[in-house]
Motif scaffolding. Structure first.
Motif, PDB file in Angstrom:
ATOM      1  N   VAL A 134       0.569  -1.177  -0.084  1.00 18.82           N
ATOM      2  CA  VAL A 134      -0.246  -0.012   0.132  1.00 18.82           C
ATOM      3  C   VAL A 134       0.811   1.381   0.070  1.00 18.82           C
ATOM      4  O   VAL A 134       0.400   2.316  -0.709  1.00 18.82           O
ATOM      5  CB  VAL A 134      -0.932  -0.102   1.250  1.00 18.82           C
ATOM      6  N   CYS A 135       1.905   1.348   0.785  1.00 20.35           N
ATOM      7  CA  CYS A 135       2.761   2.402   0.884  1.00 20.35           C
ATOM      8  C   CYS A 135       3.562   2.793  -0.535  1.00 20.35           C
ATOM      9  O   CYS A 135       3.685   3.752  -0.824  1.00 20.35           O
ATOM     10  CB  CYS A 135       3.713   2.263   2.113  1.00 20.35           C
ATOM     11  N   SER A 136       3.949   1.678  -1.213  1.00 23.82           N
ATOM     12  CA  SER A 136       4.663   1.535  -2.355  1.00 23.82           C
ATOM     13  C   SER A 136       3.749   2.183  -3.419  1.00 23.82           C
ATOM     14  O   SER A 136       4.035   2.946  -4.286  1.00 23.82           O
ATOM     15  CB  SER A 136       5.081   0.339  -2.843  1.00 23.82           C
ATOM     16  N   ALA A 137       2.297   2.038  -3.347  1.00 20.26           N
ATOM     17  CA  ALA A 137       1.439   2.505  -4.502  1.00 20.26           C
ATOM     18  C   ALA A 137       1.232   3.837  -4.043  1.00 20.26           C
ATOM     19  O   ALA A 137       1.244   4.652  -4.900  1.00 20.26           O
ATOM     20  CB  ALA A 137       0.050   1.785  -4.148  1.00 20.26           C
ATOM     21  N   PHE A 138       1.258   4.441  -2.623  1.00 20.51           N
ATOM     22  CA  PHE A 138       1.147   5.880  -2.664  1.00 20.51           C
ATOM     23  C   PHE A 138       2.319   6.350  -2.916  1.00 20.51           C
ATOM     24  O   PHE A 138       2.401   7.683  -3.204  1.00 20.51           O
ATOM     25  CB  PHE A 138       0.959   5.959  -1.177  1.00 20.51           C
ATOM     26  N   GLN A 139       3.494   5.862  -3.013  1.00 23.03           N
ATOM     27  CA  GLN A 139       4.521   6.549  -3.345  1.00 23.03           C
ATOM     28  C   GLN A 139       4.786   6.652  -4.879  1.00 23.03           C
ATOM     29  O   GLN A 139       5.292   7.738  -5.196  1.00 23.03           O
ATOM     30  CB  GLN A 139       6.016   5.753  -2.976  1.00 23.03           C
ATOM     31  N   TRP A 146      -6.496   4.735  -3.110  1.00 17.66           N
ATOM     32  CA  TRP A 146      -6.120   3.336  -3.577  1.00 17.66           C
ATOM     33  C   TRP A 146      -7.326   2.445  -2.932  1.00 17.66           C
ATOM     34  O   TRP A 146      -7.202   2.099  -2.007  1.00 17.66           O
ATOM     35  CB  TRP A 146      -4.900   3.034  -3.379  1.00 17.66           C
ATOM     36  N   LEU A 147      -7.823   1.650  -3.785  1.00 18.03           N
ATOM     37  CA  LEU A 147      -8.797   0.606  -3.612  1.00 18.03           C
ATOM     38  C   LEU A 147      -7.866  -0.657  -3.605  1.00 18.03           C
ATOM     39  O   LEU A 147      -7.721  -1.261  -4.624  1.00 18.03           O
ATOM     40  CB  LEU A 147     -10.047   0.457  -4.420  1.00 18.03           C
ATOM     41  N   VAL A 148      -7.592  -1.103  -2.433  1.00 20.31           N
ATOM     42  CA  VAL A 148      -6.776  -2.196  -2.141  1.00 20.31           C
ATOM     43  C   VAL A 148      -7.635  -3.442  -2.047  1.00 20.31           C
ATOM     44  O   VAL A 148      -8.315  -3.522  -1.249  1.00 20.31           O
ATOM     45  CB  VAL A 148      -5.782  -2.049  -1.157  1.00 20.31           C
ATOM     46  N   MET A 149      -7.127  -4.544  -2.864  1.00 20.77           N
ATOM     47  CA  MET A 149      -7.770  -5.904  -2.820  1.00 20.77           C
ATOM     48  C   MET A 149      -6.967  -7.006  -2.792  1.00 20.77           C
ATOM     49  O   MET A 149      -5.770  -6.866  -3.250  1.00 20.77           O
ATOM     50  CB  MET A 149      -8.598  -6.073  -3.967  1.00 20.77           C
ATOM     51  N   ALA A 150      -7.251  -7.710  -1.559  1.00 19.77           N
ATOM     52  CA  ALA A 150      -6.330  -9.032  -1.416  1.00 19.77           C
ATOM     53  C   ALA A 150      -7.015 -10.208  -2.459  1.00 19.77           C
ATOM     54  O   ALA A 150      -8.005  -9.925  -3.113  1.00 19.77           O
ATOM     55  CB  ALA A 150      -6.685  -9.432  -0.157  1.00 19.77           C
ATOM     56  N   ILE A 173     -10.134   8.899   6.547  1.00 15.19           N
ATOM     57  CA  ILE A 173      -8.974   8.195   6.229  1.00 15.19           C
ATOM     58  C   ILE A 173      -9.035   7.222   5.072  1.00 15.19           C
ATOM     59  O   ILE A 173      -8.194   7.099   4.153  1.00 15.19           O
ATOM     60  CB  ILE A 173      -8.155   7.698   7.329  1.00 15.19           C
ATOM     61  N   ALA A 174     -10.056   6.462   5.226  1.00 12.91           N
ATOM     62  CA  ALA A 174     -10.279   5.366   4.698  1.00 12.91           C
ATOM     63  C   ALA A 174     -11.866   5.021   4.720  1.00 12.91           C
ATOM     64  O   ALA A 174     -12.563   5.115   5.667  1.00 12.91           O
ATOM     65  CB  ALA A 174      -9.416   3.865   4.916  1.00 12.91           C
ATOM     66  N   THR A 175     -12.085   4.238   3.658  1.00 12.34           N
ATOM     67  CA  THR A 175     -13.544   3.540   3.594  1.00 12.34           C
ATOM     68  C   THR A 175     -13.226   1.813   3.699  1.00 12.34           C
ATOM     69  O   THR A 175     -12.503   1.627   2.735  1.00 12.34           O
ATOM     70  CB  THR A 175     -14.447   4.078   2.543  1.00 12.34           C
ATOM     71  N   THR A 176     -13.897   1.284   4.512  1.00  7.82           N
ATOM     72  CA  THR A 176     -13.123  -0.332   4.720  1.00  7.82           C
ATOM     73  C   THR A 176     -14.667  -1.007   4.897  1.00  7.82           C
ATOM     74  O   THR A 176     -15.726  -0.423   5.218  1.00  7.82           O
ATOM     75  CB  THR A 176     -12.477  -0.210   5.876  1.00  7.82           C
ATOM     76  N   VAL A 177     -14.540  -2.329   4.812  1.00  2.37           N
ATOM     77  CA  VAL A 177     -15.613  -3.366   5.004  1.00  2.37           C
ATOM     78  C   VAL A 177     -15.139  -3.951   6.471  1.00  2.37           C
ATOM     79  O   VAL A 177     -14.180  -4.259   6.774  1.00  2.37           O
ATOM     80  CB  VAL A 177     -15.822  -4.147   3.828  1.00  2.37           C
ATOM     81  N   LYS A 178     -16.183  -4.587   6.903  1.00  2.00           N
ATOM     82  CA  LYS A 178     -16.385  -5.381   8.149  1.00  2.00           C
ATOM     83  C   LYS A 178     -17.292  -6.310   8.151  1.00  2.00           C
ATOM     84  O   LYS A 178     -18.590  -5.860   7.701  1.00  2.00           O
ATOM     85  CB  LYS A 178     -16.412  -4.309   9.308  1.00  2.00           C
ATOM     86  N   TYR A 197      -1.732   8.055   3.530  1.00  2.00           N
ATOM     87  CA  TYR A 197      -0.310   7.778   3.390  1.00  2.00           C
ATOM     88  C   TYR A 197       0.671   8.045   4.385  1.00  2.00           C
ATOM     89  O   TYR A 197       1.284   7.523   5.110  1.00  2.00           O
ATOM     90  CB  TYR A 197       0.324   8.294   2.214  1.00  2.00           C
ATOM     91  N   GLY A 198       0.322   9.555   4.830  1.00  2.00           N
ATOM     92  CA  GLY A 198       1.186  10.021   6.054  1.00  2.00           C
ATOM     93  C   GLY A 198       0.954   9.267   7.469  1.00  2.00           C
ATOM     94  O   GLY A 198       1.958   9.001   8.260  1.00  2.00           O
ATOM     95  N   LYS A 199      -0.419   8.860   7.485  1.00  2.00           N
ATOM     96  CA  LYS A 199      -0.721   8.150   8.733  1.00  2.00           C
ATOM     97  C   LYS A 199       0.137   6.784   8.767  1.00  2.00           C
ATOM     98  O   LYS A 199       0.588   6.414   9.689  1.00  2.00           O
ATOM     99  CB  LYS A 199      -2.203   7.902   8.539  1.00  2.00           C
TER     100      LYS A 199
END
Length: 248
Positions: A134-139, A146-150, A173-178, A197-199
């Motif tokens: 995730v950090c590499s994508a932000f860099q 970034w919508l991150v998917m496993a 900061i983000a939108t996530t599922v639970k 990213y900063g967080k």
């Protein structure tokens, strides 16, 4: 006097709010911004118009969303790369990429070893797992969300991706599922906003490399979904069971 002191801080006037229609512009404003009279203006009582203007400004400045498919994990319990498993007549990483691209997202694979393909983001935060991806994508692009998917959640479908995008809250900061019966959010089915990213880097500086920990301790939008939709598949036995379920 307060406006006069802050003239240097006024760099982008979007609109003006007056006390009433007869309110006059301060001389210091007219001197610094000769065209200010041509700016959109509202009286202080025009709440709805002011709110709509602000809402539209926010919409114009919302970061675009790109997709990130996490691949190349060690998959110790599975014994092989989970992103290469086939549930839907193609590798799961290809399936997930198609899901994201079908929702108009420019999508990349997060990889540990780069083959210099245009659709890959090489992990430069080494040995940090998904956190590093995730950090590499932000860099690569810190101005996009970034919508991150496993790739080990084979029941994630197009409807869930659309729900995540529809319920996205860019002010968080983000939108996530639970899962409805789960205690914590799923960090690998999440839209991370640019401010995340900063967080993430701040947590890394403290020695933490768990994206879930960052989500739990941050202001995030949580969408509750059926537990089975985000079920993780981690072993060969679970893989065989899922294939039977999908074929039944």
């Amino acid at each position: 006097a307060s406006v006069k002191k802050r003239l240097d801080q006024l760099t982008s006037i979007q609109f003006v709010i007056k006390l009433n229609e007869n309110s006059k512009y301060f001389d210091c404003l007219l001197e610094r911004f000769p065209n200010i009279k041509n700016s959109t203006s509202y009286t202080i009582n025009e709440i709805d118009k002011i709110s709509n203007h602000i809402h539209n400004l926010i919409k114009e400045n919302i970061a675009p969303v790109k997709g990130l498919v996490l691949t190349g994990g060690k998959s110790t319990r599975m014994g092989r790369d989970k992103s290469e498993l086939v549930y839907y007549k193609k590798s799961q990483k290809e399936h997930v990429k198609e899901l994201l691209e079908n929702n108009n997202l420019e999508t990349f694979y997060s990889v540990q070893a780069s083959s210099e393909k245009e659709n890959e983001i090489h992990d430069i935060f080494l040995n940090l797992g998904p956190f590093g991806g995730v950090c590499s994508a932000f860099q690569k692009d810190p101005n996009s969300a970034w919508l991150v998917m496993a790739t080990d959640v084979p029941f994630v479908n197009n409807e869930l991706i659309q729900l995540l995008l529809q319920k996205r809250n860019p002010s968080k900061i983000a939108t996530t599922v639970k899962g409805k019966n789960k205690e914590f959010p799923e960090p690998l089915i999440t839209i991370y906003e640019p401010k995340a990213y900063g967080k993430l880097l701040a947590y890394l500086a403290q020695g933490y490399s768990c994206p879930r920990k960052m989500l739990i301790n941050s202001d995030v939008e949580i969408i509750e979904v059926d537990d089975n939709l985000i079920r993780n598949i981690n072993t060969p036995e679970e893989f065989e069971q899922v294939k039977k379920e999908l074929n039944s």
